[in-house]
Design an enzyme around this catalytic site. Sequence first.
Site, mmCIF file in Angstrom:
data_model
loop_
_atom_site.group_PDB
_atom_site.id
_atom_site.type_symbol
_atom_site.label_atom_id
_atom_site.label_comp_id
_atom_site.label_asym_id
_atom_site.label_seq_id
_atom_site.Cartn_x
_atom_site.Cartn_y
_atom_site.Cartn_z
ATOM 1 N N GLY A 127 -0.262 3.396 -8.502
ATOM 2 C CA GLY A 127 -1.526 2.807 -8.917
ATOM 3 C C GLY A 127 -2.356 3.844 -9.658
ATOM 4 O O GLY A 127 -2.104 5.045 -9.557
ATOM 5 N N GLY A 138 2.760 2.785 -6.043
ATOM 6 C CA GLY A 138 2.739 1.400 -6.505
ATOM 7 C C GLY A 138 4.032 0.962 -7.157
ATOM 8 O O GLY A 138 4.367 -0.232 -7.146
ATOM 9 N N GLU A 179 1.584 9.985 -1.072
ATOM 10 C CA GLU A 179 0.145 9.794 -0.846
ATOM 11 C C GLU A 179 -0.499 10.842 0.047
ATOM 12 O O GLU A 179 -1.706 11.090 -0.047
ATOM 13 C CB GLU A 179 -0.104 8.398 -0.267
ATOM 14 C CG GLU A 179 0.096 7.266 -1.250
ATOM 15 C CD GLU A 179 1.562 6.995 -1.571
ATOM 16 O OE1 GLU A 179 1.834 6.318 -2.576
ATOM 17 O OE2 GLU A 179 2.446 7.467 -0.816
ATOM 18 N N ASP A 238 1.165 3.484 1.428
ATOM 19 C CA ASP A 238 0.759 2.082 1.543
ATOM 20 C C ASP A 238 1.849 1.172 0.963
ATOM 21 O O ASP A 238 3.023 1.435 1.152
ATOM 22 C CB ASP A 238 -0.610 1.872 0.884
ATOM 23 C CG ASP A 238 -0.631 2.207 -0.601
ATOM 24 O OD1 ASP A 238 0.263 2.935 -1.078
ATOM 25 O OD2 ASP A 238 -1.551 1.719 -1.313
#
Length: 349
Positions: A66, A116, A139, A147
């Site tokens: 992302g 992502g 992350e 995530d």
Amino acid sequence: MTEHIVFSKTENGVGIVTLSREKALHSLTFEMVASLYEQLKQWDEDEAVKLVLFESTGEKAFCAGGDIKALYQAKDNKKAFDQANEFFKLEYELDLYISTYTKPIVVFMDGIVMGGGVGLSYGASHRIVTERTKWAMPEVNISFFPDVGACYFLSQTPDYTGRYAALTGSILTGSDAISIGCADYYIDSEALKTCKQEMINHHWLDYEEMSQQTVHLFLQSFIKEPPQSQLMTVNDKILKHFSYKTIEDILNSLRGDASEFAQATYKLLHAKSPISLKVTLAHLKQSKSSSLEETYETDKTLAKHFLQCNDFYEGVYSVLIDKSHVPNYKYRTVDEVPDELALSFFREH
């Protein structure tokens, strides 16, 4: 529609999604996620689309994640915070939708596949890696957490290899990704162009019933045996150290082992965000007995809490903006992070 993602449909029944934000390694914006979500819904109802292909332009990346750098604005801006929160919610909904999609989705995971990008690819039915694949959930480097449902599938892997990948943020090979269940097929990158062309030319509309097996059989002529997974060569070492219940015990185990692997891994973990390590391990343990859908719901809660955590913005600034890679975190070691603080991230506001 955004110029960063292009949709096309062939006369033989293939819907093609092309990520085209090459300078940013195809990192996802809200507009890209929203456009893809809507397009997939349309193709799901379109009888002239039998399967979907995810690809990207260039050779460096499928998707690097992302657009986290853009989320930095949420630090002191209520509107930006709300937008960032909406981005994560929509991204997770899209990823879950992909995992339940009624038609086969083929993903060319060539080059960088991180964050992502892992979210887009994990739920697809046919996930192809190459010798150029660089797979990671990094992350913890920016004081966030793995995530996009990653704590669900990384908690299911053999010998705690997924736990290792989540906590260290290590870059894995295509073979490694296959070994932990995050990819299915290995194809040489030079064969991808031919594979795509033959996929486009194949008469998919001639099949009365389209199944995942149909696509599997088509891919057989391109598939190669993947090289030895480097991750699997150290899985006994990972099992020895990463089976402990707390991050403190994992670090103590590594610190007390003089082997090169243990010392290098200890150093690696010591450089990560302490709050991220504690939250991530707790999420991995919880997700092991959760469904993928439940894990995404927890992801939404955690993302909102991290968007309110100063260490997240410090991590983003240090790694992605000034690129010093020397973040000044509030918590310097995992011992300093109160257990209650880590647990509070899992509670709804």
